[in-house]
Design a protein around this motif. Sequence first.
Motif, PDB file in Angstrom:
ATOM      1  N   ARG A   1      45.965  34.648  46.782  1.00  0.00           N
ATOM      2  CA  ARG A   1      44.725  35.166  47.368  1.00  0.00           C
ATOM      3  C   ARG A   1      43.550  34.273  47.010  1.00  0.00           C
ATOM      4  NH1 ARG A   1      46.460  41.333  46.372  1.00  0.00           N
ATOM      5  NH2 ARG A   1      47.251  41.709  48.482  1.00  0.00           N
TER       6      ARG A   1
ATOM      7  N   GLU B   1      47.163  34.493  53.027  1.00  0.00           N
ATOM      8  CA  GLU B   1      47.366  35.876  53.432  1.00  0.00           C
ATOM      9  C   GLU B   1      48.668  36.374  52.810  1.00  0.00           C
ATOM     10  OE1 GLU B   1      47.076  38.495  57.464  1.00  0.00           O
ATOM     11  OE2 GLU B   1      47.953  36.493  57.652  1.00  0.00           O
TER      12      GLU B   1
ATOM     13  N   TRP C   1      48.611  51.875  47.555  1.00  0.00           N
ATOM     14  CA  TRP C   1      47.512  50.968  47.225  1.00  0.00           C
ATOM     15  C   TRP C   1      47.911  49.517  47.497  1.00  0.00           C
ATOM     16  CZ3 TRP C   1      46.758  47.046  43.606  1.00  0.00           C
ATOM     17  CH2 TRP C   1      45.430  46.612  43.477  1.00  0.00           C
TER      18      TRP C   1
ATOM     19  N   SER D   1      48.026  48.749  51.167  1.00  0.00           N
ATOM     20  CA  SER D   1      46.704  48.655  51.795  1.00  0.00           C
ATOM     21  C   SER D   1      46.124  47.244  51.691  1.00  0.00           C
ATOM     22  CB  SER D   1      45.735  49.666  51.168  1.00  0.00           C
ATOM     23  OG  SER D   1      45.352  49.260  49.858  1.00  0.00           O
ATOM     24  N   GLY D   2      46.688  46.425  50.808  1.00  0.00           N
ATOM     25  CA  GLY D   2      46.173  45.080  50.612  1.00  0.00           C
ATOM     26  C   GLY D   2      47.022  43.972  51.191  1.00  0.00           C
ATOM     27  N   VAL D   3      48.047  44.325  51.954  1.00  0.00           N
ATOM     28  CA  VAL D   3      48.902  43.317  52.578  1.00  0.00           C
ATOM     29  C   VAL D   3      48.969  43.578  54.084  1.00  0.00           C
ATOM     30  CG1 VAL D   3      50.308  43.045  50.487  1.00  0.00           C
ATOM     31  CG2 VAL D   3      51.076  44.595  52.273  1.00  0.00           C
TER      32      VAL D   3
END
Length: 137
Positions: free
Chosen positions: A37, A42, A65, A68-70
Amino acid sequence: MARRRLSHEGTLVLDSEGLSKLVGDHEHVVALVAEARRRGMEVVISALTIIEAAHRRTDKARLAWVLSGVRIVPVGDEEAKAASALLINAGLHGHKYAIDAAVADMTLRQRRPVVLLTSDIDDMTKLCGDRVRLVAV
């Protein structure tokens, strides 16, 4: 004039072991994802990876959680056919390697350079060849 930096400098893909270890807060995988990151990569998983990685003892809140970030890539008809072709070309059978093939196909479609965190170096080498960098987790 300064060069504009691209929003994504490649892609980091997690297979089921990579996702499981990220959800489990394993230091090595967390550090690899953080570094990716930081470099503007990505972080991506196949939708099938969620199925393979989740089990009764999975921390559902932590999984939600992390997800939600990938970016989660769906698998449709076109992807299934391409994954099937990868299996045939590698001499592998879909009964045992179906999800690996779908993950490999999705990995090969990502923005380069591509790094795949996997516990299946041998199988992913057969499916992806040298087109992606494989990192054992």
